[in-house]
Design a protein around this motif. Structure first.
Motif, PDB file in Angstrom:
ATOM      1  N   UNK A   1       0.848  -1.195   0.000  1.00 46.79           N
ATOM      2  CA  UNK A   1       0.000   0.000   0.000  1.00 46.79           C
ATOM      3  C   UNK A   1       0.880   1.240   0.000  1.00 46.79           C
ATOM      4  N   UNK A   2       0.596   2.169  -0.916  1.00 48.71           N
ATOM      5  CA  UNK A   2       1.405   3.362  -1.081  1.00 48.71           C
ATOM      6  C   UNK A   2       0.548   4.631  -0.952  1.00 48.71           C
ATOM      7  N   UNK A   3       1.187   5.689  -0.508  1.00 51.66           N
ATOM      8  CA  UNK A   3       0.599   7.029  -0.507  1.00 51.66           C
ATOM      9  C   UNK A   3      -0.768   7.078   0.185  1.00 51.66           C
ATOM     10  N   UNK A   4      -0.781   6.556   1.403  1.00 53.98           N
ATOM     11  CA  UNK A   4      -2.000   6.614   2.191  1.00 53.98           C
ATOM     12  C   UNK A   4      -3.152   5.802   1.644  1.00 53.98           C
ATOM     13  N   UNK A   5      -2.827   4.744   0.895  1.00 54.35           N
ATOM     14  CA  UNK A   5      -3.870   3.864   0.355  1.00 54.35           C
ATOM     15  C   UNK A   5      -4.384   4.269  -1.012  1.00 54.35           C
ATOM     16  N   UNK A   6      -3.754   5.249  -1.656  1.00 50.10           N
ATOM     17  CA  UNK A   6      -4.211   5.654  -2.987  1.00 50.10           C
ATOM     18  C   UNK A   6      -3.731   4.694  -4.079  1.00 50.10           C
ATOM     19  N   UNK A   7      -2.695   3.915  -3.809  1.00 49.67           N
ATOM     20  CA  UNK A   7      -2.180   2.926  -4.769  1.00 49.67           C
ATOM     21  C   UNK A   7      -1.886   1.640  -4.023  1.00 49.67           C
ATOM     22  N   UNK A   8      -2.340   0.505  -4.591  1.00 44.80           N
ATOM     23  CA  UNK A   8      -2.230  -0.789  -3.921  1.00 44.80           C
ATOM     24  C   UNK A   8      -1.810  -1.846  -4.929  1.00 44.80           C
ATOM     25  N   UNK A   9      -0.733  -2.547  -4.619  1.00 48.10           N
ATOM     26  CA  UNK A   9      -0.200  -3.588  -5.497  1.00 48.10           C
ATOM     27  C   UNK A   9      -0.571  -4.957  -4.936  1.00 48.10           C
ATOM     28  N   UNK A  10      -1.250  -5.771  -5.759  1.00 47.84           N
ATOM     29  CA  UNK A  10      -1.675  -7.109  -5.327  1.00 47.84           C
ATOM     30  C   UNK A  10      -0.916  -8.225  -6.038  1.00 47.84           C
ATOM     31  N   UNK A  11       0.228  -7.899  -6.657  1.00 45.55           N
ATOM     32  CA  UNK A  11       1.052  -8.963  -7.237  1.00 45.55           C
ATOM     33  C   UNK A  11       2.043  -9.434  -6.181  1.00 45.55           C
ATOM     34  N   UNK A  12       1.596 -10.391  -5.387  1.00 42.05           N
ATOM     35  CA  UNK A  12       2.433 -10.928  -4.323  1.00 42.05           C
ATOM     36  C   UNK A  12       3.149 -12.208  -4.707  1.00 42.05           C
ATOM     37  N   UNK A  13       3.404 -12.405  -6.001  1.00 39.55           N
ATOM     38  CA  UNK A  13       4.057 -13.609  -6.546  1.00 39.55           C
ATOM     39  C   UNK A  13       3.242 -14.844  -6.164  1.00 39.55           C
ATOM     40  N   UNK A  14       2.026 -14.885  -6.652  1.00 38.20           N
ATOM     41  CA  UNK A  14       1.081 -15.946  -6.331  1.00 38.20           C
ATOM     42  C   UNK A  14       1.524 -17.303  -6.885  1.00 38.20           C
ATOM     43  N   UNK A  15       2.022 -17.321  -8.106  1.00 37.34           N
ATOM     44  CA  UNK A  15       2.327 -18.590  -8.776  1.00 37.34           C
ATOM     45  C   UNK A  15       3.628 -19.193  -8.266  1.00 37.34           C
ATOM     46  N   UNK A  16       3.559 -20.453  -7.921  1.00 42.50           N
ATOM     47  CA  UNK A  16       4.749 -21.160  -7.455  1.00 42.50           C
ATOM     48  C   UNK A  16       5.718 -21.453  -8.591  1.00 42.50           C
ATOM     49  N   UNK A  17       5.281 -21.209  -9.833  1.00 40.69           N
ATOM     50  CA  UNK A  17       6.158 -21.397 -10.990  1.00 40.69           C
ATOM     51  C   UNK A  17       6.869 -20.111 -11.395  1.00 40.69           C
ATOM     52  N   UNK A  18       6.538 -19.017 -10.758  1.00 42.49           N
ATOM     53  CA  UNK A  18       7.175 -17.734 -11.080  1.00 42.49           C
ATOM     54  C   UNK A  18       8.605 -17.728 -10.542  1.00 42.49           C
ATOM     55  N   UNK A  19       9.511 -17.130 -11.317  1.00 42.66           N
ATOM     56  CA  UNK A  19      10.920 -17.111 -10.927  1.00 42.66           C
ATOM     57  C   UNK A  19      11.140 -16.403  -9.595  1.00 42.66           C
ATOM     58  N   UNK A  20      10.253 -15.466  -9.247  1.00 39.15           N
ATOM     59  CA  UNK A  20      10.425 -14.700  -8.007  1.00 39.15           C
ATOM     60  C   UNK A  20       9.640 -15.287  -6.832  1.00 39.15           C
ATOM     61  N   UNK A  21       8.991 -16.415  -7.050  1.00 41.62           N
ATOM     62  CA  UNK A  21       8.237 -17.033  -5.950  1.00 41.62           C
ATOM     63  C   UNK A  21       9.184 -17.461  -4.835  1.00 41.62           C
ATOM     64  N   UNK A  22       8.770 -17.197  -3.618  1.00 33.94           N
ATOM     65  CA  UNK A  22       9.514 -17.615  -2.433  1.00 33.94           C
ATOM     66  C   UNK A  22       8.561 -18.376  -1.510  1.00 33.94           C
ATOM     67  N   UNK A  23       9.088 -19.215  -0.665  1.00 35.39           N
ATOM     68  CA  UNK A  23       8.247 -19.984   0.257  1.00 35.39           C
ATOM     69  C   UNK A  23       7.435 -19.083   1.169  1.00 35.39           C
ATOM     70  N   UNK A  24       7.891 -17.845   1.314  1.00 34.28           N
ATOM     71  CA  UNK A  24       7.176 -16.914   2.189  1.00 34.28           C
ATOM     72  C   UNK A  24       6.257 -15.987   1.400  1.00 34.28           C
ATOM     73  N   UNK A  25       5.890 -16.376   0.168  1.00 36.98           N
ATOM     74  CA  UNK A  25       4.947 -15.597  -0.629  1.00 36.98           C
ATOM     75  C   UNK A  25       3.530 -16.101  -0.333  1.00 36.98           C
ATOM     76  N   UNK A  26       2.852 -15.517   0.632  1.00 33.17           N
ATOM     77  CA  UNK A  26       1.546 -16.052   1.032  1.00 33.17           C
ATOM     78  C   UNK A  26       0.438 -15.657   0.064  1.00 33.17           C
TER      79      UNK A  26
END
Length: 242
Positions: A205-230
């Motif tokens: 969440x950025x700038x007091x909630x005016x911008x919100x990013x929901x790409x939390x590396x959901x896919x376990x096949x993504x190169x940036x996926x980590x075990x702590x990506x809930x």
């Protein structure tokens, strides 16, 4: 109940992880939630087309166009683009499966570029204002004009323009003035997007909630996926963002 009267669930970039998507949505029955996917259901994971079909068939659901859907459709129309598409995570079997399903192709080409929800929240694929090139001056609804132009491009070989906009790097996290101008131009109070992974355990969440990013590396096949990506980094109710 009409979807506009249901509480909203937002789902970040799925990238072919259909099994995890089933797990994520288990607590959110389709008849009780308006589900909004921010795009990029395909690539990296093995079940991109399966994820598209699941989202299409889920009641009360809005699916936005992501840059990976554009790349897939571009490869389908122009075989010279297949190599590039596979280099960004495209799965050859997904292309073959989509080629055998004209109804799914038609549905996918009709997906909107963005949507503004009942509370003034704008949902789009990437955190960038490049969509503004599709606004028509003098129209009463800037969102409708953007959606119409993007859809027209997708129907008539305009994938290069679509790719340019939907693959742009997120900027709203770092440029609050630019973000504010975009919100004013679209008559929105905040914007939710995916596209560029964040490293938080919940949506960034950025700038007091005016911008919100929901790409939390959901896919376990993504190169940036980590075990702590809930799952909670990518799947969130609209009320929880308020």
């Amino acid at each position: 109940m009409a979807s506009e009267n249901l509480p909203v669930l937002i789902v970040g970039d799925v990238h072919g992880d259909l099994e995890r998507l089933f797990q994520a949505l288990r607590s959110y029955p389709a008849d009780q939630w308006h589900t909004v996917f921010v795009g990029d259901l395909v690539d990296y994971g093995m079940f991109g087309v399966g994820a598209l079909r699941y989202a299409r068939d889920r009641a009360n659901t809005t699916v936005l166009m992501g840059n990976h859907e554009v790349a897939l459709l571009w490869a389908l129309r122009d075989p010279t683009r297949v190599g590039f598409w596979m280099s960004i995570g495209g799965q050859e079997h997904d292309l073959a499966e989509l080629a055998r399903d004209p109804a799914l192709q038609s549905w996918l080409r009709e997906r909107p570029a963005l949507v503004r929800l009942h509370d003034g929240t704008l949902v789009q694929h990437c955190g960038h204002d490049g969509y503004s090139r599709w606004m028509e001056a003098g129209t009463g609804d800037p969102i409708a004009s953007i959606v119409a132009r993007a859809r027209d491009l997708l129907m008539h070989g305009g994938e290069p323009d679509l790719w340019d906009v939907l693959s742009a790097r997120n900027v709203f996290d770092q440029q609050p003035d630019r973000l504010q101008r975009w919100l004013e131009a679209t008559n929105s109070r905040r914007v939710v997007f995916g596209h560029t992974p964040h490293n938080n355990r919940t949506p960034a969440i950025y700038h007091g909630g005016k911008a919100i990013n929901v790409d939390g590396v959901f896919s376990r096949s993504h190169a940036k996926y980590r075990r702590v990506s809930p799952i909670a980094a990518s799947v969130v109710t609209l009320d929880a963002l308020s």
